[in-house]
Design a protein around this motif. Structure first.
Motif, PDB file in Angstrom:
ATOM      1  N   ASP A   2      43.192  72.063  45.255  1.00 62.46           N
ATOM      2  CA  ASP A   2      43.038  71.869  46.696  1.00 62.46           C
ATOM      3  C   ASP A   2      44.365  71.618  47.409  1.00 62.46           C
ATOM      4  O   ASP A   2      44.419  71.603  48.630  1.00 62.46           O
ATOM      5  CB  ASP A   2      42.101  70.692  46.991  1.00 62.46           C
ATOM      6  N   TRP A   3      45.416  71.371  46.644  1.00 58.35           N
ATOM      7  CA  TRP A   3      46.735  71.095  47.212  1.00 58.35           C
ATOM      8  C   TRP A   3      47.731  72.108  46.664  1.00 58.35           C
ATOM      9  O   TRP A   3      47.878  72.253  45.456  1.00 58.35           O
ATOM     10  CB  TRP A   3      47.224  69.700  46.810  1.00 58.35           C
ATOM     11  N   THR A  39      46.983  71.713  52.355  1.00 57.54           N
ATOM     12  CA  THR A  39      45.625  71.390  51.939  1.00 57.54           C
ATOM     13  C   THR A  39      44.721  71.574  53.148  1.00 57.54           C
ATOM     14  O   THR A  39      45.142  72.091  54.179  1.00 57.54           O
ATOM     15  CB  THR A  39      45.525  69.955  51.367  1.00 57.54           C
ATOM     16  N   GLU A  40      43.483  71.131  53.010  1.00 55.39           N
ATOM     17  CA  GLU A  40      42.568  71.097  54.144  1.00 55.39           C
ATOM     18  C   GLU A  40      42.124  69.662  54.337  1.00 55.39           C
ATOM     19  O   GLU A  40      41.838  68.962  53.380  1.00 55.39           O
ATOM     20  CB  GLU A  40      41.374  72.016  53.913  1.00 55.39           C
TER      21      GLU A  40
END
Length: 128
Positions: free
Chosen positions: A26-27, A41-42
């Motif tokens: 995710d990163w 990221t989100e």
């Protein structure tokens, strides 16, 4: 413009830049000589780019654009977070990624600097 793609394309063109995933898929973390200069990221479904910035410049950027905020999970004085929105265009993203890279390279020992940080521009600087 895709914020993550623009930032990643710029970072990948910088001498010595490497992509890493130390915090999971995710990163996306870009480093130069092991030092982080860009994180992506989100944050609740919104793509963000986190960059190192000169403290004075960071303050001015945050005051001048609501889509630039203090660094997410980073030192709020030295890092900024970008998200898509008015005033965040490809040119600005590339400039801020390159400046973040320069700030990190400038603090590396001279022998470890892949480029002269004072002459590097957008991934086109000459390698040492």
């Amino acid at each position: 413009m895709t914020l993550h793609k623009t930032a990643a394309d710029c970072a990948q063109g910088l001498p010595g830049a490497e992509l890493d995933h130390p915090f999971g898929e995710d990163w996306e973390i870009f480093k130069v000589r092991g030092k982080v200069f860009l994180l992506m990221t989100e944050v609740p479904g919104r793509p963000v780019v986190i960059l190192k910035s000169d403290p004075g410049e960071a303050l001015a950027l945050r005051e001048g654009n609501s889509h630039i905020t203090p660094g997410y999970h980073m030192n709020k004085k030295h890092w900024i977070t970008l998200e898509d929105g008015a005033g965040i265009d490809k040119k600005l993203v590339r400039e801020l990624v390159t400046e973040s890279y320069r700030l990190v390279v400038d603090h590396l020992p001279k022998a470890e600097q892949p480029v002269d940080p004072h002459t590097c521009s957008g991934g086109t600087g000459a390698s040492r």
